[in-house]
Design a protein around this motif. Structure first.
Motif, PDB file in Angstrom:
ATOM      1  N   ASN A   8       0.841  -1.182   0.000  1.00 25.04           N
ATOM      2  CA  ASN A   8       0.000   0.000   0.000  1.00 25.04           C
ATOM      3  C   ASN A   8       0.883   1.241   0.000  1.00 25.04           C
ATOM      4  OD1 ASN A   8      -1.422   2.270   1.714  1.00 25.04           O
ATOM      5  ND2 ASN A   8      -3.036   1.041   0.801  1.00 25.04           N
ATOM      6  N   SER A  27       1.502   4.099   1.276  1.00 24.93           N
ATOM      7  CA  SER A  27       1.525   5.067   2.376  1.00 24.93           C
ATOM      8  C   SER A  27       2.989   5.415   2.637  1.00 24.93           C
ATOM      9  CB  SER A  27       0.877   4.471   3.623  1.00 24.93           C
ATOM     10  OG  SER A  27      -0.441   4.044   3.352  1.00 24.93           O
ATOM     11  N   GLU A  79      -1.051   6.103   9.570  1.00 24.21           N
ATOM     12  CA  GLU A  79      -2.419   6.615   9.536  1.00 24.21           C
ATOM     13  C   GLU A  79      -2.744   7.419  10.798  1.00 24.21           C
ATOM     14  OE1 GLU A  79      -5.090   3.585   8.135  1.00 24.21           O
ATOM     15  OE2 GLU A  79      -3.847   3.215   6.367  1.00 24.21           O
ATOM     16  N   HIS A 121      -8.865   4.582  10.777  1.00 24.02           N
ATOM     17  CA  HIS A 121      -7.818   4.553   9.754  1.00 24.02           C
ATOM     18  C   HIS A 121      -7.673   5.928   9.107  1.00 24.02           C
ATOM     19  CE1 HIS A 121      -6.976   0.154   9.286  1.00 24.02           C
ATOM     20  NE2 HIS A 121      -8.142   0.065   9.910  1.00 24.02           N
ATOM     21  N   THR A 131      -6.980   7.729   4.975  1.00 25.74           N
ATOM     22  CA  THR A 131      -6.842   7.546   3.531  1.00 25.74           C
ATOM     23  C   THR A 131      -6.849   8.926   2.886  1.00 25.74           C
ATOM     24  OG1 THR A 131      -7.668   6.299   1.625  1.00 25.74           O
ATOM     25  CG2 THR A 131      -9.326   7.232   3.100  1.00 25.74           C
ATOM     26  N   GLU A 187     -12.477   6.217   8.320  1.00 28.29           N
ATOM     27  CA  GLU A 187     -11.291   6.763   7.648  1.00 28.29           C
ATOM     28  C   GLU A 187     -11.301   8.287   7.667  1.00 28.29           C
ATOM     29  OE1 GLU A 187      -8.849   4.984   5.882  1.00 28.29           O
ATOM     30  OE2 GLU A 187      -9.756   3.049   5.353  1.00 28.29           O
TER      31      GLU A 187
END
Length: 405
Positions: free
Chosen positions: A80, A82, A215, A307, A309, A374
Protein backbone atom coordinates in the motif's frame (compact mmCIF):
# COMPACT_ATOMS: atom_id res chain seq x y z
CA UNK A 1 -7.43 23.13 0.89
CA UNK A 2 -7.89 23.89 4.57
CA UNK A 3 -4.42 23.37 6.00
CA UNK A 4 -5.04 23.68 9.73
CA UNK A 5 -3.23 21.67 12.38
CA UNK A 6 -5.09 21.15 15.65
CA UNK A 7 -4.28 23.49 18.50
CA UNK A 8 -2.68 20.70 20.52
CA UNK A 9 -0.25 19.93 17.70
CA UNK A 10 0.23 23.28 16.00
CA UNK A 11 2.17 26.42 16.59
CA UNK A 12 5.71 26.18 15.21
CA UNK A 13 6.74 29.68 14.15
CA UNK A 14 8.82 30.28 11.03
CA UNK A 15 11.76 32.64 11.19
CA UNK A 16 11.87 35.34 8.55
CA UNK A 17 14.59 35.62 5.93
CA UNK A 18 16.41 32.90 4.05
CA UNK A 19 19.90 32.13 2.84
CA UNK A 20 21.33 29.92 0.16
CA UNK A 21 21.39 26.18 0.85
CA UNK A 22 24.49 25.10 2.68
CA UNK A 23 25.64 28.59 3.68
CA UNK A 24 25.51 30.09 7.17
CA UNK A 25 23.46 33.23 7.79
CA UNK A 26 25.98 34.50 10.33
CA UNK A 27 29.17 36.38 9.56
CA UNK A 28 31.02 34.70 12.39
CA UNK A 29 32.63 31.28 12.26
CA UNK A 30 30.49 28.35 13.38
CA UNK A 31 31.47 25.06 14.90
CA UNK A 32 31.17 21.90 12.81
CA UNK A 33 28.34 19.54 13.66
CA UNK A 34 28.82 16.44 15.74
CA UNK A 35 25.54 14.49 15.46
CA UNK A 36 25.35 11.09 17.07
CA UNK A 37 23.68 8.49 14.84
CA UNK A 38 23.81 10.78 11.80
CA UNK A 39 22.62 9.03 8.66
CA UNK A 40 24.52 11.57 6.56
CA UNK A 41 26.50 14.74 7.28
CA UNK A 42 29.01 17.13 5.76
CA UNK A 43 29.94 18.87 9.01
CA UNK A 44 27.51 21.76 8.53
CA UNK A 45 24.24 19.88 7.97
CA UNK A 46 23.21 16.40 9.06
CA UNK A 47 20.22 14.05 9.11
CA UNK A 48 19.32 11.51 11.78
CA UNK A 49 16.38 9.17 12.44
CA UNK A 50 17.17 8.21 16.06
CA UNK A 51 13.62 8.67 17.36
CA UNK A 52 10.34 6.77 17.25
CA UNK A 53 8.93 6.72 13.70
CA UNK A 54 12.18 8.03 12.23
CA UNK A 55 12.66 6.32 8.86
CA UNK A 56 14.53 6.63 5.59
CA UNK A 57 16.49 4.16 3.48
CA UNK A 58 19.63 6.25 2.87
CA UNK A 59 20.84 9.80 2.49
CA UNK A 60 23.82 11.75 1.18
CA UNK A 61 24.95 15.37 1.33
CA UNK A 62 26.19 16.84 -1.95
CA UNK A 63 29.07 19.25 -2.39
CA UNK A 64 26.57 22.11 -2.48
CA UNK A 65 25.05 21.07 0.85
CA UNK A 66 21.89 19.71 -0.75
CA UNK A 67 20.62 16.54 0.94
CA UNK A 68 19.36 13.58 -1.08
CA UNK A 69 17.15 11.12 0.81
CA UNK A 70 16.01 7.76 -0.54
CA UNK A 71 12.75 6.36 0.80
CA UNK A 72 11.73 2.70 0.50
CA UNK A 73 9.00 0.55 2.04
CA UNK A 74 9.81 -1.98 4.73
CA UNK A 75 9.02 -4.84 2.38
CA UNK A 76 9.22 -5.23 -1.38
CA UNK A 77 6.26 -4.04 -3.46
CA UNK A 78 3.43 -4.55 -3.97
CA UNK A 79 2.64 -2.56 -0.85
CA UNK A 80 0.00 0.00 0.00
CA UNK A 81 1.40 3.37 -1.02
CA UNK A 82 1.53 5.07 2.38
CA UNK A 83 5.01 6.40 1.68
CA UNK A 84 6.15 7.45 5.15
CA UNK A 85 9.20 9.54 5.95
CA UNK A 86 10.45 11.14 9.15
CA UNK A 87 13.89 12.57 9.86
CA UNK A 88 15.57 15.29 11.90
CA UNK A 89 17.56 18.05 10.23
CA UNK A 90 20.58 19.50 12.03
CA UNK A 91 22.55 22.55 10.99
CA UNK A 92 25.33 24.47 12.68
CA UNK A 93 23.72 27.82 11.87
CA UNK A 94 20.41 29.23 10.62
CA UNK A 95 20.06 28.40 6.95
CA UNK A 96 17.82 27.21 4.14
CA UNK A 97 18.54 23.59 3.31
CA UNK A 98 17.57 21.86 0.07
CA UNK A 99 16.31 18.29 0.51
CA UNK A 100 15.33 15.83 -2.22
CA UNK A 101 12.90 13.01 -1.38
CA UNK A 102 13.47 10.13 -3.81
CA UNK A 103 11.08 7.18 -3.67
CA UNK A 104 11.88 3.65 -4.84
CA UNK A 105 8.17 2.79 -4.88
CA UNK A 106 4.78 4.50 -4.80
CA UNK A 107 5.96 8.11 -4.72
CA UNK A 108 5.31 11.24 -2.67
CA UNK A 109 1.96 11.23 -0.85
CA UNK A 110 2.08 13.22 2.40
CA UNK A 111 2.54 16.97 2.59
CA UNK A 112 5.65 17.71 4.73
CA UNK A 113 5.15 18.86 8.29
CA UNK A 114 7.83 20.30 10.60
CA UNK A 115 8.38 20.69 14.32
CA UNK A 116 11.17 21.79 16.62
CA UNK A 117 9.88 19.85 19.62
CA UNK A 118 7.96 16.93 18.09
CA UNK A 119 4.76 18.15 19.75
CA UNK A 120 3.74 21.33 17.94
CA UNK A 121 3.63 20.93 14.16
CA UNK A 122 3.02 23.10 11.13
CA UNK A 123 2.93 22.46 7.40
CA UNK A 124 6.01 23.28 5.41
CA UNK A 125 5.01 26.24 3.23
CA UNK A 126 3.74 24.81 -0.11
CA UNK A 127 5.97 27.30 -1.93
CA UNK A 128 8.89 25.38 -0.42
CA UNK A 129 7.74 22.05 -1.90
CA UNK A 130 8.19 21.13 -5.55
CA UNK A 131 6.74 17.80 -6.67
CA UNK A 132 7.94 16.33 -9.95
CA UNK A 133 7.31 13.03 -11.69
CA UNK A 134 10.23 10.86 -12.75
CA UNK A 135 9.48 7.65 -14.66
CA UNK A 136 5.92 7.75 -13.36
CA UNK A 137 6.90 8.21 -9.68
CA UNK A 138 6.28 11.43 -7.75
CA UNK A 139 9.42 12.86 -6.16
CA UNK A 140 9.67 15.96 -3.97
CA UNK A 141 12.21 18.76 -3.59
CA UNK A 142 11.99 20.63 -0.30
CA UNK A 143 13.49 23.91 0.86
CA UNK A 144 13.57 23.76 4.64
CA UNK A 145 14.44 26.75 6.78
CA UNK A 146 15.94 26.10 10.22
CA UNK A 147 17.09 28.49 12.91
CA UNK A 148 19.95 26.19 13.86
CA UNK A 149 18.02 23.99 16.25
CA UNK A 150 17.29 20.36 15.27
CA UNK A 151 14.11 20.31 13.19
CA UNK A 152 11.81 17.33 12.62
CA UNK A 153 10.53 16.89 9.05
CA UNK A 154 7.81 14.26 8.73
CA UNK A 155 5.03 12.97 6.52
CA UNK A 156 2.59 13.44 9.39
CA UNK A 157 2.69 14.52 13.01
CA UNK A 158 4.65 11.93 14.97
CA UNK A 159 2.27 10.13 17.33
CA UNK A 160 4.17 7.25 18.87
CA UNK A 161 3.91 5.16 22.02
CA UNK A 162 4.93 8.08 24.26
CA UNK A 163 2.01 10.15 22.95
CA UNK A 164 -0.41 7.32 23.63
CA UNK A 165 1.04 6.84 27.12
CA UNK A 166 0.48 10.51 27.93
CA UNK A 167 -3.05 10.39 26.54
CA UNK A 168 -3.91 7.24 28.49
CA UNK A 169 -2.41 8.76 31.64
CA UNK A 170 -4.82 11.65 31.21
CA UNK A 171 -7.77 9.30 30.74
CA UNK A 172 -6.87 7.46 33.93
CA UNK A 173 -7.13 10.71 35.88
CA UNK A 174 -10.86 10.72 35.20
CA UNK A 175 -11.21 7.56 37.34
CA UNK A 176 -13.72 6.29 34.76
CA UNK A 177 -11.37 4.03 32.82
CA UNK A 178 -9.56 0.79 33.45
CA UNK A 179 -6.22 0.44 31.68
CA UNK A 180 -4.50 -2.88 31.12
CA UNK A 181 -1.79 -4.41 28.99
CA UNK A 182 -3.62 -6.60 26.52
CA UNK A 183 -0.40 -8.35 25.54
CA UNK A 184 2.96 -7.86 23.81
CA UNK A 185 3.65 -7.01 20.20
CA UNK A 186 6.01 -9.20 18.17
CA UNK A 187 8.95 -7.19 19.53
CA UNK A 188 7.63 -7.12 23.08
CA UNK A 189 6.09 -3.64 23.18
CA UNK A 190 2.98 -3.36 25.33
CA UNK A 191 -0.32 -3.22 23.47
CA UNK A 192 -2.72 -1.52 25.84
CA UNK A 193 -6.49 -1.70 26.17
CA UNK A 194 -8.75 0.67 28.05
CA UNK A 195 -12.22 -0.18 29.30
CA UNK A 196 -14.91 2.36 30.02
CA UNK A 197 -18.53 2.01 30.90
CA UNK A 198 -20.38 -0.43 33.09
CA UNK A 199 -18.31 -3.57 33.84
CA UNK A 200 -21.57 -5.50 34.25
CA UNK A 201 -23.06 -4.26 30.98
CA UNK A 202 -24.24 -6.89 28.55
CA UNK A 203 -23.76 -4.76 25.41
CA UNK A 204 -20.19 -4.35 24.20
CA UNK A 205 -18.52 -1.89 21.80
CA UNK A 206 -14.98 -2.47 20.51
CA UNK A 207 -12.73 0.28 19.13
CA UNK A 208 -9.36 -0.32 17.49
CA UNK A 209 -6.79 2.05 16.04
CA UNK A 210 -3.46 2.35 14.29
CA UNK A 211 -3.22 -0.98 12.52
CA UNK A 212 -1.33 0.92 9.81
CA UNK A 213 1.59 3.03 11.10
CA UNK A 214 1.32 6.20 8.95
CA UNK A 215 -2.42 6.62 9.54
CA UNK A 216 -2.11 9.42 12.04
CA UNK A 217 -5.37 11.20 11.25
CA UNK A 218 -7.30 8.13 12.37
CA UNK A 219 -5.58 8.48 15.73
CA UNK A 220 -6.40 12.20 15.84
CA UNK A 221 -10.08 11.28 15.46
CA UNK A 222 -10.01 8.38 17.90
CA UNK A 223 -8.70 10.58 20.73
CA UNK A 224 -11.71 12.97 20.85
CA UNK A 225 -14.09 10.11 20.06
CA UNK A 226 -13.07 8.29 23.25
CA UNK A 227 -12.87 11.50 25.27
CA UNK A 228 -16.45 12.33 24.29
CA UNK A 229 -17.63 8.98 25.68
CA UNK A 230 -16.10 10.02 29.01
CA UNK A 231 -17.72 13.44 29.26
CA UNK A 232 -19.88 14.38 32.22
CA UNK A 233 -23.03 14.79 30.16
CA UNK A 234 -26.41 13.15 30.59
CA UNK A 235 -25.97 11.36 27.26
CA UNK A 236 -22.50 10.00 28.06
CA UNK A 237 -23.55 8.91 31.55
CA UNK A 238 -26.53 6.97 30.17
CA UNK A 239 -24.34 5.43 27.50
CA UNK A 240 -21.68 4.28 29.98
CA UNK A 241 -24.35 2.77 32.20
CA UNK A 242 -25.76 0.61 29.41
CA UNK A 243 -22.61 -0.20 27.41
CA UNK A 244 -19.09 -1.45 28.02
CA UNK A 245 -16.41 -0.09 25.66
CA UNK A 246 -13.08 -1.81 24.95
CA UNK A 247 -10.60 0.43 23.11
CA UNK A 248 -7.22 -0.63 21.71
CA UNK A 249 -5.76 2.64 20.36
CA UNK A 250 -2.33 1.40 19.18
CA UNK A 251 -2.41 -2.12 17.75
CA UNK A 252 0.83 -1.89 15.75
CA UNK A 253 3.43 -0.21 18.00
CA UNK A 254 6.35 -1.97 16.32
CA UNK A 255 5.41 -0.64 12.90
CA UNK A 256 4.86 2.86 14.28
CA UNK A 257 8.22 2.96 16.07
CA UNK A 258 10.08 1.67 13.01
CA UNK A 259 8.36 4.05 10.59
CA UNK A 260 6.82 1.32 8.45
CA UNK A 261 4.56 2.22 5.57
CA UNK A 262 2.01 -0.53 6.20
CA UNK A 263 3.17 -3.66 8.01
CA UNK A 264 4.08 -4.94 11.43
CA UNK A 265 7.53 -6.47 11.93
CA UNK A 266 6.24 -9.81 10.66
CA UNK A 267 5.85 -8.33 7.19
CA UNK A 268 2.06 -8.49 7.44
CA UNK A 269 -0.64 -5.90 6.89
CA UNK A 270 -2.56 -6.39 10.12
CA UNK A 271 -5.83 -5.39 8.48
CA UNK A 272 -5.45 -8.32 6.13
CA UNK A 273 -4.96 -10.79 8.98
CA UNK A 274 -8.41 -10.84 10.60
CA UNK A 275 -9.40 -14.46 10.08
CA UNK A 276 -5.98 -16.05 9.59
CA UNK A 277 -4.77 -14.33 12.80
CA UNK A 278 -1.15 -15.24 12.11
CA UNK A 279 0.31 -12.26 13.99
CA UNK A 280 0.51 -11.68 17.75
CA UNK A 281 -1.17 -8.29 17.40
CA UNK A 282 -4.26 -9.56 15.58
CA UNK A 283 -4.40 -12.62 17.83
CA UNK A 284 -4.91 -10.22 20.74
CA UNK A 285 -7.89 -8.64 18.98
CA UNK A 286 -9.28 -12.09 18.15
CA UNK A 287 -9.12 -12.96 21.84
CA UNK A 288 -10.98 -9.78 22.82
CA UNK A 289 -13.84 -10.64 20.47
CA UNK A 290 -13.89 -14.34 21.35
CA UNK A 291 -14.01 -13.55 25.08
CA UNK A 292 -17.08 -11.39 24.52
CA UNK A 293 -18.76 -14.02 22.35
CA UNK A 294 -18.04 -16.85 24.80
CA UNK A 295 -19.62 -15.00 27.72
CA UNK A 296 -23.38 -15.68 27.83
CA UNK A 297 -23.87 -12.39 29.66
CA UNK A 298 -22.23 -10.30 26.93
CA UNK A 299 -23.20 -9.34 23.39
CA UNK A 300 -21.02 -7.52 20.85
CA UNK A 301 -22.98 -4.62 19.35
CA UNK A 302 -20.46 -2.66 17.25
CA UNK A 303 -16.84 -2.60 16.06
CA UNK A 304 -15.19 0.62 14.85
CA UNK A 305 -11.71 0.61 13.28
CA UNK A 306 -9.98 4.00 12.86
CA UNK A 307 -7.82 4.55 9.75
CA UNK A 308 -6.62 7.21 7.29
CA UNK A 309 -6.84 7.55 3.53
CA UNK A 310 -7.06 10.27 0.90
CA UNK A 311 -10.43 11.60 2.14
CA UNK A 312 -12.92 11.34 4.99
CA UNK A 313 -15.05 8.25 4.39
CA UNK A 314 -16.86 5.46 6.23
CA UNK A 315 -16.48 1.95 4.80
CA UNK A 316 -19.51 0.04 6.03
CA UNK A 317 -21.59 -3.09 5.66
CA UNK A 318 -24.40 -2.55 3.08
CA UNK A 319 -27.82 -1.88 4.57
CA UNK A 320 -29.35 -4.83 2.74
CA UNK A 321 -27.21 -7.21 4.80
CA UNK A 322 -28.91 -7.72 8.17
CA UNK A 323 -26.96 -6.70 11.26
CA UNK A 324 -27.76 -6.75 14.94
CA UNK A 325 -28.64 -4.01 15.85
CA UNK A 326 -30.54 -3.66 12.54
CA UNK A 327 -29.74 -0.68 10.31
CA UNK A 328 -27.54 0.83 12.99
CA UNK A 329 -24.98 2.19 10.52
CA UNK A 330 -27.57 3.91 8.31
CA UNK A 331 -29.23 5.55 11.30
CA UNK A 332 -25.95 6.49 13.03
CA UNK A 333 -24.55 8.22 9.96
CA UNK A 334 -27.85 10.04 9.39
CA UNK A 335 -27.68 11.40 12.94
CA UNK A 336 -24.03 12.29 12.41
CA UNK A 337 -24.80 14.14 9.16
CA UNK A 338 -27.49 16.15 10.98
CA UNK A 339 -24.84 17.27 13.47
CA UNK A 340 -22.27 18.17 10.80
CA UNK A 341 -23.68 21.31 9.20
CA UNK A 342 -21.59 22.41 6.23
CA UNK A 343 -19.89 19.04 5.90
CA UNK A 344 -20.82 16.11 3.66
CA UNK A 345 -20.61 12.66 5.23
CA UNK A 346 -19.34 10.12 2.71
CA UNK A 347 -20.13 6.41 2.94
CA UNK A 348 -18.98 3.45 0.86
CA UNK A 349 -21.11 0.39 1.67
CA UNK A 350 -19.72 -2.90 0.43
CA UNK A 351 -18.90 -6.35 1.73
CA UNK A 352 -16.79 -9.25 0.51
CA UNK A 353 -17.49 -12.32 2.62
CA UNK A 354 -14.36 -13.86 4.07
CA UNK A 355 -12.13 -10.88 3.37
CA UNK A 356 -9.62 -10.82 6.26
CA UNK A 357 -10.19 -7.24 7.40
CA UNK A 358 -11.65 -6.12 10.71
CA UNK A 359 -14.95 -4.92 9.25
CA UNK A 360 -15.69 -8.08 7.28
CA UNK A 361 -14.54 -10.41 10.05
CA UNK A 362 -16.73 -8.77 12.70
CA UNK A 363 -19.79 -8.94 10.46
CA UNK A 364 -19.14 -12.45 9.11
CA UNK A 365 -18.42 -13.92 12.53
CA UNK A 366 -20.69 -11.99 14.89
CA UNK A 367 -23.32 -10.38 12.65
CA UNK A 368 -22.71 -6.91 14.07
CA UNK A 369 -22.36 -3.55 12.36
CA UNK A 370 -18.68 -2.93 11.69
CA UNK A 371 -17.19 0.24 10.23
CA UNK A 372 -13.79 1.33 8.97
CA UNK A 373 -13.68 4.99 10.05
CA UNK A 374 -11.29 6.76 7.65
CA UNK A 375 -9.97 10.31 7.93
CA UNK A 376 -8.24 12.18 5.12
CA UNK A 377 -4.47 12.49 5.26
CA UNK A 378 -4.63 16.28 5.13
CA UNK A 379 -8.05 16.93 6.66
CA UNK A 380 -7.99 20.06 8.80
CA UNK A 381 -6.96 18.99 12.29
CA UNK A 382 -9.54 21.16 14.01
CA UNK A 383 -12.20 19.58 11.80
CA UNK A 384 -10.91 16.13 12.76
CA UNK A 385 -11.58 16.89 16.42
CA UNK A 386 -15.10 17.95 15.50
CA UNK A 387 -15.57 14.76 13.46
CA UNK A 388 -14.43 12.58 16.35
CA UNK A 389 -16.66 14.31 18.87
CA UNK A 390 -19.82 14.53 16.75
CA UNK A 391 -19.48 10.96 15.49
CA UNK A 392 -19.25 9.77 19.10
CA UNK A 393 -22.32 11.74 20.15
CA UNK A 394 -24.34 10.40 17.22
CA UNK A 395 -23.15 6.86 17.97
CA UNK A 396 -24.20 7.11 21.61
CA UNK A 397 -27.60 8.50 20.65
CA UNK A 398 -28.24 5.77 18.10
CA UNK A 399 -27.03 2.84 20.23
CA UNK A 400 -29.17 4.08 23.13
CA UNK A 401 -32.14 4.16 20.74
CA UNK A 402 -31.72 0.50 19.81
CA UNK A 403 -33.58 -2.32 21.53
CA UNK A 404 -31.71 -4.24 24.15
CA UNK A 405 -30.84 -7.81 23.10
Amino acid sequence: MNRGISACLAGAIWLSGCVAPGTASLDRAVEPLAVADARCSDGSVAIDTAFDAGALASCTVGDDGRISITLSPEDAPPINCSAWYAFRLHSNAPRLVGIDLNYTACGHRYEPKVSYDGVEWTYLDPSMVEVTEIDGTRMARLSVRTDGRPLFVSAQEIIGPATYDAWLDGLEETAMVERETLGPSAEGRAIEIVYLGNPAAQEQVVLVGRQHPPEVTGALAMFPFVETLLEDTELARRFRERFRISAVPLLNPDGVVKGHWRHNTGGVDLNRDWGPFTQPETQLMRDVLVAIDNDPDKRLRLLLDFHSTGRDIFYTIPDELPTDPPLFTRNWLARYQDRMSGYEVTRDARHEAGRPISKAHAFDTYGVPAVTFELGDETDRTLIRRIGREAAIAMMEELLATKRP
